[in-house]
Scaffold this active site. Structure first.
Site, short mmCIF file in Angstrom:
data_model
loop_
_atom_site.label_atom_id
_atom_site.label_comp_id
_atom_site.label_asym_id
_atom_site.label_seq_id
_atom_site.Cartn_x
_atom_site.Cartn_y
_atom_site.Cartn_z
N ARG A 42 0.79 -1.24 0.00
CA ARG A 42 0.00 0.00 0.00
C ARG A 42 0.82 1.28 0.00
O ARG A 42 0.25 2.36 0.00
CB ARG A 42 -0.98 -0.02 1.18
N ASP A 110 6.84 -14.49 2.36
CA ASP A 110 8.14 -14.63 1.70
C ASP A 110 9.11 -15.58 2.38
O ASP A 110 10.17 -15.91 1.82
CB ASP A 110 8.79 -13.25 1.51
N HIS A 125 -0.71 -15.49 6.55
CA HIS A 125 -1.21 -15.45 5.17
C HIS A 125 -0.58 -16.52 4.30
O HIS A 125 -0.60 -16.41 3.07
CB HIS A 125 -0.99 -14.05 4.58
N CYS A 136 -7.46 -30.37 -5.37
CA CYS A 136 -7.35 -31.54 -4.47
C CYS A 136 -6.37 -31.32 -3.33
O CYS A 136 -6.26 -32.16 -2.44
CB CYS A 136 -6.98 -32.80 -5.26
N ASN A 214 7.23 1.72 12.15
CA ASN A 214 6.71 1.78 10.77
C ASN A 214 7.17 3.05 10.08
O ASN A 214 7.37 4.08 10.73
CB ASN A 214 5.18 1.73 10.80
P1 OAD Z 1 1.12 -2.75 3.56
O1 OAD Z 1 1.75 -2.48 2.25
O2 OAD Z 1 -0.34 -2.50 3.69
O3 OAD Z 1 1.84 -1.90 4.69
C1 OAD Z 1 3.23 -1.87 4.80
C2 OAD Z 1 3.63 -0.76 5.74
O4 OAD Z 1 5.04 -0.84 5.93
C3 OAD Z 1 3.33 0.63 5.21
O5 OAD Z 1 2.66 1.38 6.22
C4 OAD Z 1 4.70 1.22 4.89
O6 OAD Z 1 4.78 2.60 5.17
C5 OAD Z 1 5.59 0.45 5.85
N1 OAD Z 1 6.97 0.28 5.40
C6 OAD Z 1 7.45 0.10 4.14
N2 OAD Z 1 8.78 -0.09 4.16
C7 OAD Z 1 9.15 -0.05 5.47
C8 OAD Z 1 10.39 -0.21 6.16
N3 OAD Z 1 11.52 -0.43 5.51
N4 OAD Z 1 10.37 -0.15 7.50
C9 OAD Z 1 9.22 0.11 8.18
N5 OAD Z 1 8.03 0.27 7.59
C10 OAD Z 1 7.99 0.17 6.26
O7 OAD Z 1 1.50 -4.25 3.96
P2 OAD Z 1 0.83 -5.19 5.07
O8 OAD Z 1 0.33 -4.38 6.20
O9 OAD Z 1 1.77 -6.29 5.33
O10 OAD Z 1 -2.24 -9.92 2.17
O11 OAD Z 1 -0.41 -5.75 4.26
C11 OAD Z 1 -1.21 -6.73 4.83
C12 OAD Z 1 -1.69 -7.69 3.78
O12 OAD Z 1 -2.26 -6.96 2.68
C13 OAD Z 1 -0.60 -8.51 3.13
O13 OAD Z 1 -0.22 -9.63 3.91
C14 OAD Z 1 -1.25 -8.93 1.85
C15 OAD Z 1 -1.90 -7.63 1.44
O14 OAD Z 1 -3.06 -7.76 0.67
C16 OAD Z 1 -2.44 -10.96 1.38
O15 OAD Z 1 -1.86 -11.08 0.30
C17 OAD Z 1 -3.42 -11.93 1.92
#
Ligand code: OAD
Length: 254
Positions: A42, A110, A125, A136, A214
């Site tokens: 995001r 990952d 996830h 299957c 974050n």
């Molecule tokens: P997001 O992409 O929603 O959020 C990642 C957050 O990490 C953001 O707020 C960034 O600002 C922050 N960020 C990026 N690089 C960083 C760094 N080096 N250090 C600290 N913060 C950093 O990702 P998730 O919250 O993991 O689900 O998203 C949740 C789920 O949404 C994922 O597991 C995936 C996705 O759809 C599935 O695929 C089921």
């Protein structure tokens, strides 16, 4: 205390809490892996800013547009192949060995925590590099998915064992996460926007202190004891320096 200490004071407070806590759990998201070269979802450069997740990462996509679905996940597997765990992953693994961290709960698919040496990892996830048949459930080698093969048993569509939009989380990983987090004295939440349910609820389920590390603000920051705005890998290295009293890079005393 909440969220407004200067950076040095915040880091020392977290280092003190880490030393004092008898049960620390870490919840990670895609921001944990960006310093290894994997995009998050995001941020401005995230996957979901370029592609609509329903087109590539949903049950509907798998069933109705398998070639696009498979292309998306092959591309992610190829990228993962070129990535390594970074220093932050290694520090978390080291903290498990030293008894500082009792478990990692991750939304990441990952496998970088495990590759860094963490053993207690709940994958909420699923996993990108575990391939199975959508029909299957029979497992298959990653190479078969990369080659575009079908299931050797029933001819069904092969897919990574990740949670797609429209699917439930694996029950055992969820149970494990809830148990570990609800009992934790300290929860470090690292690199997640907390926009995805139900993982977003986990930081609200603990009796312990919650620290958010974050790069950007999240909607739940005001609920946490402390928020550190910074990169996961860099912040973990700073904390490790405070814990060991040494500068990791040159081995000198602090
Ligand atoms: P997001 O992409 O929603 O959020 C990642 C957050 O990490 C953001 O707020 C960034 O600002 C922050 N960020 C990026 N690089 C960083 C760094 N080096 N250090 C600290 N913060 C950093 O990702 P998730 O919250 O993991 O689900 O998203 C949740 C789920 O949404 C994922 O597991 C995936 C996705 O759809 C599935 O695929 C089921």
């Amino acid at each position: 205390m909440n969220g407004t200490l200067p950076e040095d004071a915040a880091l020392s407070a977290v280092a003190d809490w880490l030393s004092a806590s008898s049960s620390t759990v870490v919840l990670t998201g895609a921001g944990m892996s960006t310093e290894s070269g994997l995009p998050d979802f995001r941020s401005t450069s995230g996957w979901w800013k370029q592609i609509d997740p329903r087109r590539v990462a949903s049950v509907e996509a798998l069933e109705q547009n398998y070639s696009l679905f498979a292309e998306f996940y092959r591309m992610r597997l190829e990228r993962l192949h070129d990535c390594q765990p970074h220093r932050g992953h290694l520090i978390l693994a080291e903290w498990e060995r030293r008894g500082i961290v009792s478990a990692i709960v991750t939304q990441n698919v990952d496998g970088l925590h495990q590759r860094a040496g963490s053993n207690q990892v709940a994958e909420l996830h699923g996993s990108l590099s575990r391939i199975r048949c959508h029909a299957c459930g029979t497992g298959a080698a990653v190479e078969r998915f990369m080659n575009g093969d079908r299931c050797g048993r029933c001819g069904g569509k092969l897919r990574p064992a990740v949670v797609l939009f429209g699917e439930m989380l694996p029950e055992d990983a969820w149970e494990h996460a809830v148990q570990a987090i609800s009992r934790a004295e300290l929860l470090l939440v690292i690199g997640t926007s907390l926009e995805v349910y139900p993982a977003s609820q986990l930081p609200l389920m603990t009796r312990g202190r919650v620290v958010m590390i974050n790069a950007e603000e999240t909607a739940l920051d005001h609920r946490f004891a402390l928020t550190i705005r910074g990169k996961a890998g860099e912040t973990l290295q700073q904390l490790e320096r405070l814990l060991t009293g040494k500068n990791e890079e040159d081995g000198s005393e602090k």
